[in-house]
Design a protein around this motif. Structure first.
Motif, PDB file in Angstrom:
ATOM      1  N   MET A  74       8.225  -1.905   1.606  1.00 26.49           N
ATOM      2  CA  MET A  74       8.038  -0.468   1.839  1.00 26.49           C
ATOM      3  C   MET A  74       6.662  -0.005   1.358  1.00 26.49           C
ATOM      4  O   MET A  74       6.048   0.877   1.969  1.00 26.49           O
ATOM      5  CB  MET A  74       9.147   0.328   1.148  1.00 26.49           C
ATOM      6  N   GLY A  75       6.168  -0.607   0.287  1.00 32.11           N
ATOM      7  CA  GLY A  75       4.833  -0.276  -0.205  1.00 32.11           C
ATOM      8  C   GLY A  75       3.744  -0.655   0.789  1.00 32.11           C
ATOM      9  O   GLY A  75       2.743   0.056   0.927  1.00 32.11           O
ATOM     10  N   LEU A  76       3.949  -1.774   1.488  1.00 31.28           N
ATOM     11  CA  LEU A  76       2.993  -2.179   2.531  1.00 31.28           C
ATOM     12  C   LEU A  76       2.937  -1.145   3.651  1.00 31.28           C
ATOM     13  O   LEU A  76       1.860  -0.772   4.118  1.00 31.28           O
ATOM     14  CB  LEU A  76       3.382  -3.542   3.112  1.00 31.28           C
ATOM     15  N   VAL A  77       4.093  -0.670   4.078  1.00 25.35           N
ATOM     16  CA  VAL A  77       4.151   0.328   5.154  1.00 25.35           C
ATOM     17  C   VAL A  77       3.491   1.629   4.703  1.00 25.35           C
ATOM     18  O   VAL A  77       2.698   2.225   5.444  1.00 25.35           O
ATOM     19  CB  VAL A  77       5.617   0.565   5.595  1.00 25.35           C
ATOM     20  N   ALA A  78       3.797   2.062   3.490  1.00 25.71           N
ATOM     21  CA  ALA A  78       3.224   3.310   2.977  1.00 25.71           C
ATOM     22  C   ALA A  78       1.704   3.202   2.836  1.00 25.71           C
ATOM     23  O   ALA A  78       0.978   4.142   3.171  1.00 25.71           O
ATOM     24  CB  ALA A  78       3.860   3.672   1.632  1.00 25.71           C
ATOM     25  N   ALA A  79       1.222   2.056   2.357  1.00 25.79           N
ATOM     26  CA  ALA A  79      -0.226   1.871   2.225  1.00 25.79           C
ATOM     27  C   ALA A  79      -0.888   1.890   3.603  1.00 25.79           C
ATOM     28  O   ALA A  79      -1.948   2.518   3.780  1.00 25.79           O
ATOM     29  CB  ALA A  79      -0.543   0.566   1.492  1.00 25.79           C
ATOM     30  N   SER A  80      -0.271   1.238   4.571  1.00 32.45           N
ATOM     31  CA  SER A  80      -0.813   1.241   5.939  1.00 32.45           C
ATOM     32  C   SER A  80      -0.883   2.656   6.499  1.00 32.45           C
ATOM     33  O   SER A  80      -1.874   3.040   7.132  1.00 32.45           O
ATOM     34  CB  SER A  80       0.050   0.378   6.863  1.00 32.45           C
ATOM     35  N   GLN A  81       0.163   3.416   6.281  1.00 33.00           N
ATOM     36  CA  GLN A  81       0.193   4.798   6.779  1.00 33.00           C
ATOM     37  C   GLN A  81      -0.923   5.628   6.138  1.00 33.00           C
ATOM     38  O   GLN A  81      -1.593   6.403   6.820  1.00 33.00           O
ATOM     39  CB  GLN A  81       1.548   5.429   6.498  1.00 33.00           C
ATOM     40  N   THR A  82      -1.125   5.454   4.854  1.00 32.13           N
ATOM     41  CA  THR A  82      -2.169   6.211   4.168  1.00 32.13           C
ATOM     42  C   THR A  82      -3.548   5.805   4.666  1.00 32.13           C
ATOM     43  O   THR A  82      -4.414   6.664   4.872  1.00 32.13           O
ATOM     44  CB  THR A  82      -2.058   6.026   2.640  1.00 32.13           C
ATOM     45  N   ILE A  83      -3.757   4.517   4.888  1.00 33.41           N
ATOM     46  CA  ILE A  83      -5.038   4.056   5.432  1.00 33.41           C
ATOM     47  C   ILE A  83      -5.292   4.729   6.781  1.00 33.41           C
ATOM     48  O   ILE A  83      -6.383   5.233   7.039  1.00 33.41           O
ATOM     49  CB  ILE A  83      -5.046   2.510   5.588  1.00 33.41           C
ATOM     50  N   GLY A  84      -4.262   4.755   7.629  1.00 33.66           N
ATOM     51  CA  GLY A  84      -4.407   5.316   8.962  1.00 33.66           C
ATOM     52  C   GLY A  84      -4.644   6.811   9.000  1.00 33.66           C
ATOM     53  O   GLY A  84      -5.306   7.317   9.908  1.00 33.66           O
TER      54      GLY A  84
END
Length: 170
Positions: A112-122
């Motif tokens: 879930m942390g990977l998904v959240a980090a990706s979303q923030t990057i985007g």
């Protein structure tokens, strides 16, 4: 020069960036509390090493995100109190989290942390925030790989249904 060009630290954060940074800090604070408790419950030395690394990463995320929020005039969520150390043997067997349970939880948290980090990057328009979360993403990727390898080695991995027999191609 274009709009919002120059030193990103001089640019305002937009609402999505504010919430994502605040949320990352808040979730990391919860992870520290939870993983400190897991340290008392864990019996496996490899799992304890991963928990230590996850704790170090969460504490780093708290420090960096809270600094970013404070520098931009946003109050971070309060930090939870430190958990006291409890000896493994003092936790009754029926109340103790098992090593496979702890491993499953940190696996899910890391994913879930990977998904959240990706979303923030985007969503980031400030390069410094995008880069910060790209760093978190890379670290979580490496930790996730270590967790996966540990789960496989220990026999704790519960795979989804596997396609053993493949349909004939005609």
């Amino acid at each position: 020069m274009g709009i919002l060009s120059g030193n990103p630290k001089n640019e305002p954060m937009h609402y999505g960036e504010i919430f994502s940074v605040w949320q990352c800090s808040t979730i990391a604070k919860g992870a520290v509390s939870c993983y400190q408790a897991y340290m008392s419950h864990a019996g496996d030395k490899d799992l304890k090493r991963i928990l230590e690394d996850l704790l170090d990463q969460a504490k780093l995320e708290i420090k960096e995100c809270d600094t970013l929020l404070t520098e931009n005039g946003i109050a971070p969520a309060p930090t939870l109190p430190e958990r006291p150390h409890v000896e493994f043997e003092d936790i009754p067997a029926g109340a103790r989290f098992t090593d496979p349970e702890i491993a499953a939880k940190v696996t899910a948290d890391t994913a879930m942390g990977l998904v959240a980090a990706s979303q923030t990057i985007g969503q980031s328009i400030r390069e410094d925030i995008g880069a910060l979360f790209a760093k978190y993403h890379a670290t979580k990727t490496a930790l996730g790989l270590r967790i996966l390898q540990m789960n496989k080695e220990k026999g704790w991995l519960i795979p989804p249904p596997l396609q053993v027999k493949r349909p004939d191609s005609e």
